[in-house]
Design a protein around this motif. Structure first.
Motif, PDB file in Angstrom:
ATOM      1  N   HIS A  22     -34.247  18.656  -8.413  1.00  0.00           N
ATOM      2  CA  HIS A  22     -34.964  18.497  -9.677  1.00  0.00           C
ATOM      3  C   HIS A  22     -36.415  18.951  -9.552  1.00  0.00           C
ATOM      4  CE1 HIS A  22     -32.019  15.290 -11.480  1.00  0.00           C
ATOM      5  NE2 HIS A  22     -31.542  16.524 -11.530  1.00  0.00           N
ATOM      6  N   GLN A  23     -37.042  18.590  -8.448  1.00  0.00           N
ATOM      7  CA  GLN A  23     -38.442  18.971  -8.259  1.00  0.00           C
ATOM      8  C   GLN A  23     -38.609  20.481  -8.187  1.00  0.00           C
ATOM      9  OE1 GLN A  23     -41.101  16.681  -8.231  1.00  0.00           O
ATOM     10  NE2 GLN A  23     -42.180  18.638  -8.527  1.00  0.00           N
ATOM     11  N   HIS A  24     -37.681  21.160  -7.497  1.00  0.00           N
ATOM     12  CA  HIS A  24     -37.775  22.618  -7.382  1.00  0.00           C
ATOM     13  C   HIS A  24     -37.324  23.332  -8.664  1.00  0.00           C
ATOM     14  CE1 HIS A  24     -38.161  21.702  -3.069  1.00  0.00           C
ATOM     15  NE2 HIS A  24     -38.693  22.916  -2.960  1.00  0.00           N
ATOM     16  N   SER A  25     -36.668  22.617  -9.551  1.00  0.00           N
ATOM     17  CA  SER A  25     -36.250  23.196 -10.828  1.00  0.00           C
ATOM     18  C   SER A  25     -37.222  22.862 -11.957  1.00  0.00           C
ATOM     19  CB  SER A  25     -34.857  22.681 -11.210  1.00  0.00           C
ATOM     20  OG  SER A  25     -33.902  22.990 -10.221  1.00  0.00           O
ATOM     21  N   SER A  26     -38.249  22.095 -11.654  1.00  0.00           N
ATOM     22  CA  SER A  26     -39.165  21.615 -12.685  1.00  0.00           C
ATOM     23  C   SER A  26     -40.052  22.745 -13.210  1.00  0.00           C
ATOM     24  CB  SER A  26     -40.046  20.493 -12.118  1.00  0.00           C
ATOM     25  OG  SER A  26     -41.012  20.099 -13.063  1.00  0.00           O
ATOM     26  N   THR A  27     -40.228  22.773 -14.520  1.00  0.00           N
ATOM     27  CA  THR A  27     -41.093  23.780 -15.145  1.00  0.00           C
ATOM     28  C   THR A  27     -42.512  23.231 -15.309  1.00  0.00           C
ATOM     29  OG1 THR A  27     -40.268  23.001 -17.294  1.00  0.00           O
ATOM     30  CG2 THR A  27     -39.285  24.995 -16.394  1.00  0.00           C
ATOM     31  N   ASP A  28     -43.027  22.631 -14.253  1.00  0.00           N
ATOM     32  CA  ASP A  28     -44.424  22.181 -14.289  1.00  0.00           C
ATOM     33  C   ASP A  28     -45.349  23.377 -14.092  1.00  0.00           C
ATOM     34  OD1 ASP A  28     -44.489  22.684 -11.476  1.00  0.00           O
ATOM     35  OD2 ASP A  28     -43.541  20.738 -11.164  1.00  0.00           O
ATOM     36  N   VAL A  29     -46.631  23.133 -14.245  1.00  0.00           N
ATOM     37  CA  VAL A  29     -47.606  24.222 -14.180  1.00  0.00           C
ATOM     38  C   VAL A  29     -47.587  24.892 -12.815  1.00  0.00           C
ATOM     39  CG1 VAL A  29     -50.050  24.805 -14.382  1.00  0.00           C
ATOM     40  CG2 VAL A  29     -49.047  23.103 -15.914  1.00  0.00           C
ATOM     41  N   ASP A  44     -55.216  16.405 -11.124  1.00  0.00           N
ATOM     42  CA  ASP A  44     -54.441  17.489 -10.510  1.00  0.00           C
ATOM     43  C   ASP A  44     -52.948  17.149 -10.420  1.00  0.00           C
ATOM     44  OD1 ASP A  44     -56.764  18.879 -10.242  1.00  0.00           O
ATOM     45  OD2 ASP A  44     -57.026  18.465  -8.096  1.00  0.00           O
ATOM     46  N   SER A  45     -52.627  15.877 -10.403  1.00  0.00           N
ATOM     47  CA  SER A  45     -51.215  15.480 -10.330  1.00  0.00           C
ATOM     48  C   SER A  45     -50.425  15.935 -11.552  1.00  0.00           C
ATOM     49  CB  SER A  45     -51.109  13.962 -10.176  1.00  0.00           C
ATOM     50  OG  SER A  45     -51.715  13.303 -11.276  1.00  0.00           O
ATOM     51  N   SER A  46     -51.101  16.206 -12.655  1.00  0.00           N
ATOM     52  CA  SER A  46     -50.410  16.679 -13.862  1.00  0.00           C
ATOM     53  C   SER A  46     -49.812  18.059 -13.669  1.00  0.00           C
ATOM     54  CB  SER A  46     -51.384  16.703 -15.052  1.00  0.00           C
ATOM     55  OG  SER A  46     -51.892  15.411 -15.323  1.00  0.00           O
TER      56      SER A  46
END
Length: 262
Positions: free
Chosen positions: A101-108, A184-186
């Motif tokens: 899930h973390q590697h698939s996340s579309t975060d910034v 920065d965590s965002s």
């Protein structure tokens, strides 16, 4: 000649010819055969109409609500992939699933490094599992949309909502971090799922309905999204849902044209 004198002379007229079995005289009109022609058909009774509406006849229409390999190949194939990832989420090791899930996340952070990869990978998971409302909506909405406009166009509508709504919600986060308004965590906010694409598909499908049903769908689904936004549990995602719905509504001229040419 002998034997012929005194015998009555009988003249046979055409009207005295034997009547064929299917040429019986109409009552009251002697000597006139009944006219041949189409036989009157008795009107269908209510009971006969109900007999035609048997479950065997209704079943194909009910099955059209669900995807099939031949009728809706995009929705069927995509649903099969989502079923596999959902089973993987349920039965695989939780630490493995968290990593995927973390590697698939579309975060910034991921969008700046591998934008195409994470935009595709994030749409392979269902946030909330296979029994979530968006999973059910995926099956019903995309099946109905694909039967009306085709597989490639349905995929285009889904992808448009998924990509545009994702970028529209994540890019402001990046600018807010640069401006110092967010920590920065965002930049590593977990974000994945099919909900943006489903919301856009709902908006697009509503444009093909009758006016009263169109208003009902938009008001009902939009009201649910606004209620989620008011709850303020995940405002970025909730704004993304409303934006995706608006993207689907914006495609009405296209999907109506596609339906006429399908």
């Amino acid at each position: 000649m002998a034997g012929t004198e005194g015998a009555p002379h009988v003249h046979r007229s055409a009207s005295a010819a034997p009547t064929a079995p299917d040429e019986r005289a109409v009552p009251g009109l002697d000597g006139i055969p009944r006219q041949r022609g189409p036989q009157p058909v008795a009107p269908r009774t209510y009971e006969a109409s109900r007999a035609d509406a048997s479950p065997a006849r209704r079943r194909p229409r009910l099955w059209r609500l669900l995807p099939t390999p031949a009728g809706t190949p995009f929705t069927f194939g995509y649903a099969a992939v989502l079923a596999v990832t959902s089973l993987l989420t349920q039965y695989a090791d939780p630490s493995l699933i968290a990593t995927l899930h973390q590697h698939s996340s579309t975060d910034v952070a991921h969008l700046t490094q591998e934008p195409v990869l994470v935009l595709v990978a994030s749409a392979l998971w269902i946030a909330g599992g296979i029994a979530s409302p968006y999973a059910i909506g995926f099956l019903l909405v995309l099946t109905a949309l694909e039967r009306r406009i085709g597989a490639l166009r349905t995929a285009g509508v889904f992808l448009l909502g998924h990509v545009v709504a994702t970028l529209a919600t994540e890019v402001p986060v990046g600018f807010s971090v640069l401006a110092g308004h967010l920590p920065d965590s965002s930049l590593h906010r977990l974000d994945y799922g099919i909900s943006f694409g489903v919301a856009a598909s709902v908006g697009a499908l509503a444009g093909l309905f009758r006016p009263w049903l169109r208003c009902l769908v938009i008001a009902g689904f939009g009201g649910m999204l606004i209620d989620d936004l008011i709850a303020f549990t995940d405002p970025m995602t909730n704004w993304g849902h409303l934006l995706a719905l608006s993207i689907g509504v914006a495609t009405w001229p296209l999907v109506r044209r596609w339906r006429q040419s399908a």
